[in-house]
Design an enzyme around this catalytic site. Sequence first.
Site, PDB file in Angstrom:
ATOM      1  N   ARG A   1       0.778  -1.370   0.253  1.00  0.00           N
ATOM      2  CA  ARG A   1       0.253   0.209   0.312  1.00  0.00           C
ATOM      3  C   ARG A   1       0.253   0.791   0.209  1.00  0.00           C
ATOM      4  O   ARG A   1       0.055   2.193   0.271  1.00  0.00           O
ATOM      5  CB  ARG A   1      -1.096  -0.196   1.384  1.00  0.00           C
ATOM      6  CG  ARG A   1      -2.221  -1.256   1.136  1.00  0.00           C
ATOM      7  CD  ARG A   1      -2.770  -0.938   1.950  1.00  0.00           C
ATOM      8  NE  ARG A   1      -4.259  -2.002   1.437  1.00  0.00           N
ATOM      9  CZ  ARG A   1      -4.598  -2.976   2.814  1.00  0.00           C
ATOM     10  NH1 ARG A   1      -4.154  -2.617   3.664  1.00  0.00           N
ATOM     11  NH2 ARG A   1      -5.442  -4.303   1.909  1.00  0.00           N
TER      12      ARG A   1
ATOM     13  N   GLY B   1      -2.047  -7.899  11.841  1.00  0.00           N
ATOM     14  CA  GLY B   1      -1.639  -8.347  12.783  1.00  0.00           C
ATOM     15  C   GLY B   1      -3.566  -9.231  13.532  1.00  0.00           C
ATOM     16  O   GLY B   1      -3.365  -9.997  14.019  1.00  0.00           O
TER      17      GLY B   1
ATOM     18  N   ASP C   1     -14.823  -6.776  14.989  1.00  0.00           N
ATOM     19  CA  ASP C   1     -13.627  -6.337  14.077  1.00  0.00           C
ATOM     20  C   ASP C   1     -13.764  -4.830  13.572  1.00  0.00           C
ATOM     21  O   ASP C   1     -13.924  -5.038  12.148  1.00  0.00           O
ATOM     22  CB  ASP C   1     -13.255  -7.731  12.661  1.00  0.00           C
ATOM     23  CG  ASP C   1     -12.382  -6.900  11.933  1.00  0.00           C
ATOM     24  OD1 ASP C   1     -11.451  -6.812  11.790  1.00  0.00           O
ATOM     25  OD2 ASP C   1     -12.302  -7.727  10.710  1.00  0.00           O
TER      26      ASP C   1
END
Lengths: 114, 572
Positions: B135, B196, B314
Amino acid sequence: MKSSVKRIAALPVAVLAVSLSCVAAAQSPTPAPDSETFDVEQLFAGTCGFCHSEGGRAAGKGPQLMNTPRDDDFIRNRIKHGKQGAMPAFDGALTDSQIDQIVTYIRALKPRAG
Amino acid sequence: MKTWWCYSGLPLVVGATLTVSSALAQTVDTARIEAAGQNDWLTYHGSYKSYHYSPLSQINAGNVGNLSVAWMHIPGRSTRGLQSMPVAADGVLYYSGSYSRVFALNGATGEVIWSYFPELDEALIARQTHSPYNRGVALGEGKVFVGTMDGRLFGLDAKTGKVLWETKLIDSQKLTVGFTGAPLYAKGTVIIGSQGGEWPGRGPIFAVDATTGKKKWEFLTVAGTDDAMKTWGNDSWRTGGGGGWMPGTYDSETNTVLWGTANPAPLYDWSGADFKTQGARPGDNLYTSSVIGLDLDTGKLKFYHQELPHDAWDFDSAVGEFVMLERDGQKYVVHPNKGGFVFVYDRNLAVKNVWPLVQNINFVKSIDPKTGELIGRRDFSVGKVTEMPLCPYIGGGISWNSGSYNPKTGLYYKLGQEWCMTLDIQKTTPVTTPQAQLNIGADFKMAPPPSGEIYGHLDARDPITGEKKWEVRYPEPPLGSVLSTAGNLVFVPDSRGILHAYDADNGAELWNHSDGTGHQGGIISYSANGKQYIAVTAGFGGMLSDDYAPNFGGVYKSMPRDDGALIVYSLK
């Protein structure tokens, strides 16, 4: 209704080992002996289901697996070797017998009730 | 409005005439990034202020109708599309593609000055899920810095692409994860955070000496302090998560690195309401789903705010934007959270306000705008979530790409996503050998919001209060970054592959052009040889865009997921 192969007991797996000490353990090139319970449904909820939605029952990032027209050899090969840019290779993480259990799970998939 | 006229009172050619001669190139250092020179785009977020804004106005609302493709560059091997944010200095554009391929291009012509393709561990990458996209790169001290999926950070000579140093920071063979996010350069130090959230690990953020490549410090976003260790019951810090996979920024006034962190694992916990004592990871799970301030020199934690204590959805804080604003003598930092809320902090990350960017949020009833406390949170137990779908979808109400703050209009232009998901929570056990695997904790599927269909929207809002001035809607959520300019323009690269230019004041569409494939990366503006350019990455595919073909069909069914191009526009 849960899948009829929800719990497949007495099957491998280092990859699903409960022991957390292995976080710090040296990397092993081969999976540990098939000595613990291998739970395919849990494997889907942990890893496979990220792409194969609803435990493989619906298309997501990856294709729907329930009622797949692919034959067993194709599925085994895809799990082992993956597909570049689409699916990881699991040949280092899963044993042949574990992959066979995944194929069995996929073949038994039915729509969930409700 | 597409009339021919020069923007009144604004120079046609802003700034000194530049050449791409490296002999005239100046060193990129902290002061220069701080100053945010108008011809350049010196960090992932443009400058430390993270505005994703260009002061250039040669291309403006009056002449944008004459925008056309100046040149293109094909990086090749764009597995999972092209997701990076280019950077530009002294008329040279630098960018990265999948497999951390790095290019330095003449910003005026696209001529390749140099390229560097690191030799990667291909067998490892074949076993990774969130890979092999990259990115972005960072610039500093005559170097270009880039991370790799096999856990290394490279320092390349900005003039030649020659490797000056490489440093192995993560054992990716064991932990699976590596680096996909751009590094950040500040004061002789390169900061980079690892992936992670979905894997067992402790989500480190690293600082490396920019000159030597030697590691200076490492901060563990999972239980990185004694206090944080107490927030992971039953030694669940071992199942980990965290990470900081998008670049944050640097506050020179306090010598602080500001960074957002990812979620704990498993993503979905089965604890129910007793998450402090029950479930996969009892406790708040510090410093996951948090914004943290680290001392640049030591890596010591100075302050933090955990946006989602015990994140069970999340909806993490890894979005890299820290928009540094000043209003009425008060300095603010604006940081979007994946759950769809925008947090407003002071410079020490004390909460000043919280406002929702999207409508479809039900993982909490609300967030207290004064304290940041979650009100009416939904914590699930094992089994199917039946009462209503979880909103937003795992893709987030806000995705990882960046919005844009325009100091001329005072508006923050930000993309929101309206979508939800069905969910069946499962107990999982972390997979740690022979190589760590994902640890999700549920079966799920994208679903429409209870109120109607899935859509995305570009909002123009006051960044402090959240007050909305205008909105543009899209049938499928756009996933790319946003650019605004002093030419009174807002550019949005959408998922279908159309690059849109809007009037920054009212959202009227002034121009659009097809880039031929979906966007999910960066967009910048820079000047080379006195001419303004707009550079955008196109190329679809990856962990969120792969959802588009099965859910939306249409153009996505035939859209490649292994292709991409850098497309650069200028006035005819």
